[in-house]
Design a protein around this motif. Sequence first.
Motif, PDB file in Angstrom:
ATOM      1  N   GLU A 162     -19.282 -18.723  20.159  1.00  0.00           N
ATOM      2  CA  GLU A 162     -18.947 -19.783  21.110  1.00  0.00           C
ATOM      3  C   GLU A 162     -18.530 -21.059  20.379  1.00  0.00           C
ATOM      4  O   GLU A 162     -17.514 -21.669  20.711  1.00  0.00           O
ATOM      5  N   GLN A 163     -19.293 -21.438  19.368  1.00  0.00           N
ATOM      6  CA  GLN A 163     -18.981 -22.654  18.606  1.00  0.00           C
ATOM      7  C   GLN A 163     -17.614 -22.569  17.937  1.00  0.00           C
ATOM      8  O   GLN A 163     -16.910 -23.568  17.826  1.00  0.00           O
ATOM      9  N   ARG A 164     -17.249 -21.367  17.510  1.00  0.00           N
ATOM     10  CA  ARG A 164     -15.959 -21.171  16.842  1.00  0.00           C
ATOM     11  C   ARG A 164     -14.805 -21.028  17.828  1.00  0.00           C
ATOM     12  O   ARG A 164     -13.662 -20.830  17.424  1.00  0.00           O
ATOM     13  N   GLY A 165     -15.104 -21.078  19.120  1.00  0.00           N
ATOM     14  CA  GLY A 165     -14.060 -20.973  20.130  1.00  0.00           C
ATOM     15  C   GLY A 165     -13.589 -19.552  20.381  1.00  0.00           C
ATOM     16  O   GLY A 165     -12.553 -19.351  21.017  1.00  0.00           O
ATOM     17  N   LEU A 166     -14.342 -18.566  19.890  1.00  0.00           N
ATOM     18  CA  LEU A 166     -13.950 -17.169  20.077  1.00  0.00           C
ATOM     19  C   LEU A 166     -14.426 -16.611  21.402  1.00  0.00           C
ATOM     20  O   LEU A 166     -13.914 -15.606  21.881  1.00  0.00           O
ATOM     21  N   LEU A 167     -15.437 -17.239  21.968  1.00  0.00           N
ATOM     22  CA  LEU A 167     -16.056 -16.734  23.182  1.00  0.00           C
ATOM     23  C   LEU A 167     -16.354 -17.911  24.104  1.00  0.00           C
ATOM     24  O   LEU A 167     -16.915 -18.911  23.670  1.00  0.00           O
ATOM     25  N   VAL A 168     -15.936 -17.794  25.338  1.00  0.00           N
ATOM     26  CA  VAL A 168     -16.230 -18.815  26.337  1.00  0.00           C
ATOM     27  C   VAL A 168     -17.195 -18.202  27.336  1.00  0.00           C
ATOM     28  O   VAL A 168     -16.898 -17.199  27.959  1.00  0.00           O
ATOM     29  N   ARG A 169     -18.355 -18.782  27.460  1.00  0.00           N
ATOM     30  CA  ARG A 169     -19.367 -18.241  28.364  1.00  0.00           C
ATOM     31  C   ARG A 169     -19.536 -19.171  29.554  1.00  0.00           C
ATOM     32  O   ARG A 169     -19.155 -20.327  29.525  1.00  0.00           O
ATOM     33  N   ALA A 170     -20.118 -18.629  30.580  1.00  0.00           N
ATOM     34  CA  ALA A 170     -20.414 -19.407  31.785  1.00  0.00           C
ATOM     35  C   ALA A 170     -21.811 -20.009  31.638  1.00  0.00           C
ATOM     36  O   ALA A 170     -22.565 -19.653  30.743  1.00  0.00           O
ATOM     37  N   ARG A 171     -22.136 -20.907  32.525  1.00  0.00           N
ATOM     38  CA  ARG A 171     -23.482 -21.477  32.564  1.00  0.00           C
ATOM     39  C   ARG A 171     -23.989 -21.424  33.998  1.00  0.00           C
ATOM     40  O   ARG A 171     -23.224 -21.550  34.945  1.00  0.00           O
ATOM     41  N   SER A 175     -25.761 -12.243  40.266  1.00  0.00           N
ATOM     42  CA  SER A 175     -26.491 -12.376  39.016  1.00  0.00           C
ATOM     43  C   SER A 175     -26.656 -11.039  38.308  1.00  0.00           C
ATOM     44  O   SER A 175     -26.899 -10.991  37.107  1.00  0.00           O
ATOM     45  N   ALA A 176     -26.515  -9.931  39.014  1.00  0.00           N
ATOM     46  CA  ALA A 176     -26.644  -8.616  38.392  1.00  0.00           C
ATOM     47  C   ALA A 176     -25.524  -8.367  37.379  1.00  0.00           C
ATOM     48  O   ALA A 176     -25.683  -7.566  36.471  1.00  0.00           O
ATOM     49  N   LEU A 177     -24.395  -9.037  37.552  1.00  0.00           N
ATOM     50  CA  LEU A 177     -23.264  -8.857  36.656  1.00  0.00           C
ATOM     51  C   LEU A 177     -23.351  -9.735  35.418  1.00  0.00           C
ATOM     52  O   LEU A 177     -22.560  -9.581  34.498  1.00  0.00           O
ATOM     53  N   PHE A 178     -24.275 -10.671  35.409  1.00  0.00           N
ATOM     54  CA  PHE A 178     -24.369 -11.641  34.331  1.00  0.00           C
ATOM     55  C   PHE A 178     -25.672 -11.458  33.561  1.00  0.00           C
ATOM     56  O   PHE A 178     -26.718 -11.220  34.143  1.00  0.00           O
ATOM     57  N   LEU A 179     -25.584 -11.563  32.243  1.00  0.00           N
ATOM     58  CA  LEU A 179     -26.736 -11.406  31.373  1.00  0.00           C
ATOM     59  C   LEU A 179     -27.032 -12.721  30.672  1.00  0.00           C
ATOM     60  O   LEU A 179     -26.107 -13.470  30.354  1.00  0.00           O
ATOM     61  N   ASN A 180     -28.305 -12.959  30.387  1.00  0.00           N
ATOM     62  CA  ASN A 180     -28.618 -14.128  29.584  1.00  0.00           C
ATOM     63  C   ASN A 180     -28.306 -13.785  28.126  1.00  0.00           C
ATOM     64  O   ASN A 180     -27.977 -12.649  27.789  1.00  0.00           O
ATOM     65  N   GLY A 226     -20.817 -12.651  31.557  1.00  0.00           N
ATOM     66  CA  GLY A 226     -20.353 -11.707  32.555  1.00  0.00           C
ATOM     67  C   GLY A 226     -19.534 -10.610  31.904  1.00  0.00           C
ATOM     68  O   GLY A 226     -19.419 -10.539  30.678  1.00  0.00           O
ATOM     69  N   PRO A 227     -18.947  -9.754  32.716  1.00  0.00           N
ATOM     70  CA  PRO A 227     -18.179  -8.616  32.184  1.00  0.00           C
ATOM     71  C   PRO A 227     -17.062  -9.022  31.216  1.00  0.00           C
ATOM     72  O   PRO A 227     -16.886  -8.382  30.180  1.00  0.00           O
ATOM     73  N   ASP A 228     -16.322 -10.076  31.533  1.00  0.00           N
ATOM     74  CA  ASP A 228     -15.228 -10.507  30.649  1.00  0.00           C
ATOM     75  C   ASP A 228     -15.764 -11.004  29.315  1.00  0.00           C
ATOM     76  O   ASP A 228     -15.224 -10.667  28.257  1.00  0.00           O
ATOM     77  N   GLN A 229     -16.835 -11.807  29.361  1.00  0.00           N
ATOM     78  CA  GLN A 229     -17.425 -12.327  28.129  1.00  0.00           C
ATOM     79  C   GLN A 229     -18.044 -11.193  27.302  1.00  0.00           C
ATOM     80  O   GLN A 229     -17.950 -11.198  26.078  1.00  0.00           O
ATOM     81  N   MET A 230     -18.658 -10.233  27.975  1.00  0.00           N
ATOM     82  CA  MET A 230     -19.264  -9.106  27.258  1.00  0.00           C
ATOM     83  C   MET A 230     -18.185  -8.263  26.575  1.00  0.00           C
ATOM     84  O   MET A 230     -18.368  -7.819  25.440  1.00  0.00           O
ATOM     85  N   ALA A 231     -17.062  -8.062  27.247  1.00  0.00           N
ATOM     86  CA  ALA A 231     -15.970  -7.292  26.646  1.00  0.00           C
ATOM     87  C   ALA A 231     -15.432  -8.011  25.416  1.00  0.00           C
ATOM     88  O   ALA A 231     -15.210  -7.389  24.365  1.00  0.00           O
ATOM     89  N   ARG A 232     -15.240  -9.320  25.520  1.00  0.00           N
ATOM     90  CA  ARG A 232     -14.739 -10.100  24.382  1.00  0.00           C
ATOM     91  C   ARG A 232     -15.763 -10.110  23.249  1.00  0.00           C
ATOM     92  O   ARG A 232     -15.403  -9.943  22.076  1.00  0.00           O
ATOM     93  N   ALA A 233     -17.039 -10.295  23.572  1.00  0.00           N
ATOM     94  CA  ALA A 233     -18.083 -10.311  22.544  1.00  0.00           C
ATOM     95  C   ALA A 233     -18.179  -8.952  21.848  1.00  0.00           C
ATOM     96  O   ALA A 233     -18.371  -8.888  20.633  1.00  0.00           O
ATOM     97  N   ALA A 234     -18.024  -7.870  22.604  1.00  0.00           N
ATOM     98  CA  ALA A 234     -18.051  -6.527  22.006  1.00  0.00           C
ATOM     99  C   ALA A 234     -16.870  -6.351  21.053  1.00  0.00           C
ATOM    100  O   ALA A 234     -17.010  -5.751  19.976  1.00  0.00           O
ATOM    101  N   GLU A 235     -15.715  -6.885  21.431  1.00  0.00           N
ATOM    102  CA  GLU A 235     -14.538  -6.826  20.571  1.00  0.00           C
ATOM    103  C   GLU A 235     -14.791  -7.593  19.276  1.00  0.00           C
ATOM    104  O   GLU A 235     -14.481  -7.108  18.185  1.00  0.00           O
ATOM    105  N   ILE A 236     -15.356  -8.781  19.388  1.00  0.00           N
ATOM    106  CA  ILE A 236     -15.662  -9.594  18.203  1.00  0.00           C
ATOM    107  C   ILE A 236     -16.659  -8.859  17.313  1.00  0.00           C
ATOM    108  O   ILE A 236     -16.462  -8.774  16.092  1.00  0.00           O
TER     109      ILE A 236
END
Length: 70
Positions: free
Chosen positions: A28-37, A4-9, A46-56
């Motif tokens: 997420e709604q636009r399909g640009l970001l896929v997050r975990a639940r 859980s330390a690697l994942f942020l709400n 997580g790290p992959d989602q954060m990297a993609r979100a930072a890029e967006i």
Amino acid sequence: MHSSALFLNASEAARQLGVSAKALRLYEQRGLLVRARTEAGWRVYGPDQMARAAEIAALRSLGLSLGQVA
């Protein structure tokens, strides 16, 4: 689930990225970001989602629309 330390709400992720939680939901709604639940159904980033979100977020700050980002 992973450590859980690697994942942020959503609010923690948004704060780190300098965007709103609403913006993350929109990505997420636009399909640009896929997050975990979590098992309880909470969004986590997580790290992959954060990297993609930072890029967006970076592309948006350059003036690109979400359509152009896609």
